[in-house]
Design a protein around this motif. Sequence first.
Motif, PDB file in Angstrom:
ATOM      1  N   PHE A   1       0.868  -1.181   0.000  1.00  0.00           N
ATOM      2  CA  PHE A   1       0.000   0.000   0.000  1.00  0.00           C
ATOM      3  C   PHE A   1       0.908   1.235   0.000  1.00  0.00           C
ATOM      4  CE2 PHE A   1      -1.938  -3.452   2.360  1.00  0.00           C
ATOM      5  CZ  PHE A   1      -3.213  -3.557   1.808  1.00  0.00           C
ATOM      6  N   SER A   2       0.963   1.901  -1.125  1.00  0.00           N
ATOM      7  CA  SER A   2       1.848   3.057  -1.245  1.00  0.00           C
ATOM      8  C   SER A   2       1.061   4.350  -1.106  1.00  0.00           C
ATOM      9  CB  SER A   2       2.574   3.029  -2.593  1.00  0.00           C
ATOM     10  OG  SER A   2       1.642   3.066  -3.657  1.00  0.00           O
ATOM     11  N   VAL A   3       1.754   5.406  -0.690  1.00  0.00           N
ATOM     12  CA  VAL A   3       1.165   6.745  -0.575  1.00  0.00           C
ATOM     13  C   VAL A   3       2.200   7.770  -1.035  1.00  0.00           C
ATOM     14  CG1 VAL A   3      -0.399   6.178   1.339  1.00  0.00           C
ATOM     15  CG2 VAL A   3       1.917   6.953   1.831  1.00  0.00           C
ATOM     16  N   ALA A   4       1.706   8.914  -1.447  1.00  0.00           N
ATOM     17  CA  ALA A   4       2.608  10.019  -1.766  1.00  0.00           C
ATOM     18  C   ALA A   4       3.042  10.686  -0.466  1.00  0.00           C
ATOM     19  CB  ALA A   4       1.896  11.025  -2.672  1.00  0.00           C
ATOM     20  N   ASN A   5       4.299  11.037  -0.361  1.00  0.00           N
ATOM     21  CA  ASN A   5       4.854  11.701   0.815  1.00  0.00           C
ATOM     22  C   ASN A   5       4.540  10.949   2.118  1.00  0.00           C
ATOM     23  OD1 ASN A   5       5.756  13.905  -0.848  1.00  0.00           O
ATOM     24  ND2 ASN A   5       3.630  14.674  -0.815  1.00  0.00           N
ATOM     25  N   PRO A   6       4.983   9.709   2.225  1.00  0.00           N
ATOM     26  CA  PRO A   6       4.665   8.916   3.425  1.00  0.00           C
ATOM     27  C   PRO A   6       5.310   9.489   4.682  1.00  0.00           C
ATOM     28  CG  PRO A   6       6.330   7.817   2.105  1.00  0.00           C
ATOM     29  CD  PRO A   6       5.848   8.975   1.290  1.00  0.00           C
ATOM     30  N   ARG A   7       4.577   9.352   5.799  1.00  0.00           N
ATOM     31  CA  ARG A   7       5.114   9.756   7.098  1.00  0.00           C
ATOM     32  C   ARG A   7       5.947   8.654   7.711  1.00  0.00           C
ATOM     33  NH1 ARG A   7       0.207  12.135  10.602  1.00  0.00           N
ATOM     34  NH2 ARG A   7       1.989  12.693  11.922  1.00  0.00           N
ATOM     35  N   ALA A   8       5.639   7.410   7.326  1.00  0.00           N
ATOM     36  CA  ALA A   8       6.367   6.256   7.862  1.00  0.00           C
ATOM     37  C   ALA A   8       6.291   5.123   6.856  1.00  0.00           C
ATOM     38  CB  ALA A   8       5.778   5.822   9.198  1.00  0.00           C
ATOM     39  N   ALA A   9       7.219   4.184   6.979  1.00  0.00           N
ATOM     40  CA  ALA A   9       7.197   2.946   6.209  1.00  0.00           C
ATOM     41  C   ALA A   9       7.053   1.795   7.198  1.00  0.00           C
ATOM     42  CB  ALA A   9       8.473   2.794   5.388  1.00  0.00           C
ATOM     43  N   VAL A  10       6.122   0.884   6.936  1.00  0.00           N
ATOM     44  CA  VAL A  10       5.826  -0.183   7.897  1.00  0.00           C
ATOM     45  C   VAL A  10       5.802  -1.530   7.185  1.00  0.00           C
ATOM     46  CG1 VAL A  10       4.282  -0.990   9.709  1.00  0.00           C
ATOM     47  CG2 VAL A  10       4.393   1.452   9.184  1.00  0.00           C
ATOM     48  N   LEU A  11       6.567  -2.472   7.705  1.00  0.00           N
ATOM     49  CA  LEU A  11       6.576  -3.857   7.234  1.00  0.00           C
ATOM     50  C   LEU A  11       5.848  -4.704   8.265  1.00  0.00           C
ATOM     51  CD1 LEU A  11       7.527  -6.230   5.460  1.00  0.00           C
ATOM     52  CD2 LEU A  11       9.711  -6.168   6.709  1.00  0.00           C
ATOM     53  N   LEU A  12       4.835  -5.442   7.827  1.00  0.00           N
ATOM     54  CA  LEU A  12       4.037  -6.271   8.728  1.00  0.00           C
ATOM     55  C   LEU A  12       4.278  -7.742   8.442  1.00  0.00           C
ATOM     56  CD1 LEU A  12       1.888  -3.674   7.773  1.00  0.00           C
ATOM     57  CD2 LEU A  12       0.947  -4.512   9.914  1.00  0.00           C
ATOM     58  N   LEU A  13       4.554  -8.517   9.521  1.00  0.00           N
ATOM     59  CA  LEU A  13       4.920  -9.928   9.415  1.00  0.00           C
ATOM     60  C   LEU A  13       3.946 -10.788  10.217  1.00  0.00           C
ATOM     61  CD1 LEU A  13       8.749  -9.463  10.076  1.00  0.00           C
ATOM     62  CD2 LEU A  13       7.587  -9.485   7.849  1.00  0.00           C
ATOM     63  N   HIS A  14       3.297 -11.711   9.545  1.00  0.00           N
ATOM     64  CA  HIS A  14       2.316 -12.575  10.205  1.00  0.00           C
ATOM     65  C   HIS A  14       2.996 -13.721  10.942  1.00  0.00           C
ATOM     66  CE1 HIS A  14       2.865 -15.740   7.196  1.00  0.00           C
ATOM     67  NE2 HIS A  14       2.868 -14.792   6.268  1.00  0.00           N
ATOM     68  N   GLY A  15       2.179 -14.585  11.542  1.00  0.00           N
ATOM     69  CA  GLY A  15       2.703 -15.678  12.350  1.00  0.00           C
ATOM     70  C   GLY A  15       2.785 -17.000  11.614  1.00  0.00           C
ATOM     71  N   LEU A  16       3.231 -18.026  12.317  1.00  0.00           N
ATOM     72  CA  LEU A  16       3.449 -19.353  11.757  1.00  0.00           C
ATOM     73  C   LEU A  16       2.120 -20.015  11.412  1.00  0.00           C
ATOM     74  CD1 LEU A  16       5.847 -21.274  11.173  1.00  0.00           C
ATOM     75  CD2 LEU A  16       5.365 -22.343  13.385  1.00  0.00           C
ATOM     76  N   SER A  17       2.052 -20.616  10.211  1.00  0.00           N
ATOM     77  CA  SER A  17       0.867 -21.272   9.642  1.00  0.00           C
ATOM     78  C   SER A  17      -0.239 -20.280   9.349  1.00  0.00           C
ATOM     79  CB  SER A  17       0.346 -22.401  10.562  1.00  0.00           C
ATOM     80  OG  SER A  17      -0.454 -21.910  11.605  1.00  0.00           O
ATOM     81  N   ASP A  18       0.081 -18.995   9.466  1.00  0.00           N
ATOM     82  CA  ASP A  18      -0.890 -17.914   9.322  1.00  0.00           C
ATOM     83  C   ASP A  18      -0.818 -17.338   7.912  1.00  0.00           C
ATOM     84  OD1 ASP A  18      -2.796 -16.054  10.302  1.00  0.00           O
ATOM     85  OD2 ASP A  18      -1.783 -16.034  12.225  1.00  0.00           O
ATOM     86  N   SER A  19      -1.262 -16.104   7.750  1.00  0.00           N
ATOM     87  CA  SER A  19      -1.247 -15.443   6.448  1.00  0.00           C
ATOM     88  C   SER A  19      -1.272 -13.933   6.658  1.00  0.00           C
ATOM     89  CB  SER A  19      -2.459 -15.873   5.621  1.00  0.00           C
ATOM     90  OG  SER A  19      -3.644 -15.288   6.141  1.00  0.00           O
ATOM     91  N   PRO A  20      -1.047 -13.145   5.597  1.00  0.00           N
ATOM     92  CA  PRO A  20      -1.112 -11.688   5.734  1.00  0.00           C
ATOM     93  C   PRO A  20      -2.456 -11.185   6.259  1.00  0.00           C
ATOM     94  CG  PRO A  20      -0.027 -12.260   3.687  1.00  0.00           C
ATOM     95  CD  PRO A  20      -0.556 -13.545   4.261  1.00  0.00           C
ATOM     96  N   TYR A  21      -3.500 -11.990   6.153  1.00  0.00           N
ATOM     97  CA  TYR A  21      -4.821 -11.546   6.610  1.00  0.00           C
ATOM     98  C   TYR A  21      -4.814 -11.150   8.080  1.00  0.00           C
ATOM     99  CZ  TYR A  21      -9.832 -11.386   7.458  1.00  0.00           C
ATOM    100  OH  TYR A  21     -11.094 -10.966   7.808  1.00  0.00           O
ATOM    101  N   SER A  22      -3.976 -11.793   8.881  1.00  0.00           N
ATOM    102  CA  SER A  22      -3.997 -11.530  10.325  1.00  0.00           C
ATOM    103  C   SER A  22      -3.659 -10.083  10.654  1.00  0.00           C
ATOM    104  CB  SER A  22      -3.033 -12.472  11.051  1.00  0.00           C
ATOM    105  OG  SER A  22      -1.712 -12.278  10.595  1.00  0.00           O
ATOM    106  N   LEU A  23      -2.919  -9.398   9.774  1.00  0.00           N
ATOM    107  CA  LEU A  23      -2.552  -8.002  10.023  1.00  0.00           C
ATOM    108  C   LEU A  23      -3.173  -7.065   8.981  1.00  0.00           C
ATOM    109  CD1 LEU A  23       1.177  -8.589  11.014  1.00  0.00           C
ATOM    110  CD2 LEU A  23      -0.717  -8.014  12.547  1.00  0.00           C
ATOM    111  N   ARG A  24      -4.166  -7.560   8.271  1.00  0.00           N
ATOM    112  CA  ARG A  24      -4.831  -6.765   7.233  1.00  0.00           C
ATOM    113  C   ARG A  24      -5.457  -5.499   7.795  1.00  0.00           C
ATOM    114  NH1 ARG A  24     -10.151  -6.059   6.102  1.00  0.00           N
ATOM    115  NH2 ARG A  24     -10.563  -7.425   7.870  1.00  0.00           N
ATOM    116  N   GLN A  25      -6.212  -5.614   8.876  1.00  0.00           N
ATOM    117  CA  GLN A  25      -6.895  -4.460   9.449  1.00  0.00           C
ATOM    118  C   GLN A  25      -5.898  -3.381   9.859  1.00  0.00           C
ATOM    119  OE1 GLN A  25     -10.439  -3.738  10.240  1.00  0.00           O
ATOM    120  NE2 GLN A  25      -9.375  -1.774  10.450  1.00  0.00           N
TER     121      GLN A  25
END
Length: 502
Positions: free
Chosen positions: A129-153
């Motif tokens: 998810f990109s934005v123009a002039n970002p205030r921060a950059a965030v990398l989100l890492l899910h858990g074992l046997s999980d998926s990116p959905y867990s941190l979607r919200q």
Amino acid sequence: RPVTGWSLREMKPPLSSALWRQVILAAVHWMLGLFVGGVAVLLFVVDSMPDLDVWHQAQFRHEYNHQQHRAFRTLQQYQTLEQQLFQELQAQVYDRVDTAALPDVHRFHRGSPVDPTAYTENWNRSREFSVANPRAAVLLLHGLSDSPYSLRQLAQTLHASQSHVVLLRLPGHGTAPAALTRVSVEDFKAAVRLAARHLRQQVGPDVPLFVVGYSSGGALAVEYALAQLAGEPLPELAGLVLISPAMGVSRLAVLASWQRRLSYLPGLGKLAWQAVQPEFDPYKYNSFPLNAAEQVYDLTQDIAVRLEQLQNQGRLGDFPPTLVFSSAVDATVSVSALIDGLMMKLASHRHRLVLYDVHQRANSAFLFTDEARQVAQQALSRSLPFTLDILSNGPADNDQLVRMIKPAGTDAVELVRTDLQWPDELYSLSHVALPFAPWDRVYGDVPHVNGKPESLGNVTLRGERGILQVPINQLMRLRYNPFYAYQETEIHAFILGQTSAN
């Protein structure tokens, strides 16, 4: 008549040899019996496990591998390979299953209510998810046997507040449980580094970079920060957010490698699995291979060694500011390992642990163990180099939650009232609950959403024991966080605060 020509010393060896022969023979029989008994137990265990299906045995050639794909430099390359992987998933699993033999609610039953490929967006894949002039950059890492959905919200919330976000699918995840039988912790680490470098390239050198990790994703975030401190040329972090981080797992995980090796023997393939269960969850594997447990155990051991080395060198004072959320009770990871193995070592007075206490006035509170009831108070009684913030209804003597705040290096505990309240039907949070909002369409406190799957977080079953394919304790485990809105607000404030400081 006295015996001549022999001494007592000369008579002992024959007697001793005979005795030793009897001892050795008994030991051989004992070992043979033990071996035969062990084989019988193994065969019984294998026979009692459900048969492995195509999603347990598929082999994916297009999964990211740290050696095979070491030339990758961009997230786009990673996602291109991922696209091929999901095409392979269709051919290797979906096209090969006998749908007539599957229940209507099954992850690999094409068109099923829990088939993630039938949704408008398949949140098992990496997202940016990109934005123009970002205030921060965030990398989100899910858990074992999980998926990116867990941190979607959380990803969507941070993006809405002008953060450039990468929601990474870790290797081995989001496809079929078989993928976790071949993945390694080095694959996880390499993917995290690739995504972090990509984020830094996208936002430039001046935008602060954060990593948010849930469960084993939290351990990967810590490992990354330690590697950067140790001198590995990695983008520097402005802060970490850890949610139910896996800083310690069961010591029995060390035995996983031995059982996994036995699974290579003919007829013992099921021994490669800790659990073989129906796949009714669209964003998390229910079946769990031993290799996955082995990799996370190795990760936690690596972290422990690195922490000790950097602590001895006096370099942990530069560890990035860290905000941690954990339930006081956690059946998956060790809360004591989180406190003693990590937080007590980060003595820079800029870290904070938010601990969710058990529901002290729950109708079932009398069933709690003493340990579960006393976790919060025992933590407060210690001298701490980090700020401890406990959400509990113990001091309030009702369902209303109070924040018990103990700043780093002090003995004073401040009580702050909140507008949070324990739902009557809940007695604690759980490891798998923290990243999900009550309004989550799959795991939240909602019955149905547009005809899509009935919430897995609101399953209430009553009946006879011993007839379910899934352990009842798994079904009763809380899947959403009733205090999620508070948690998200705190994460947002932490990232904005660190952004302002930088």
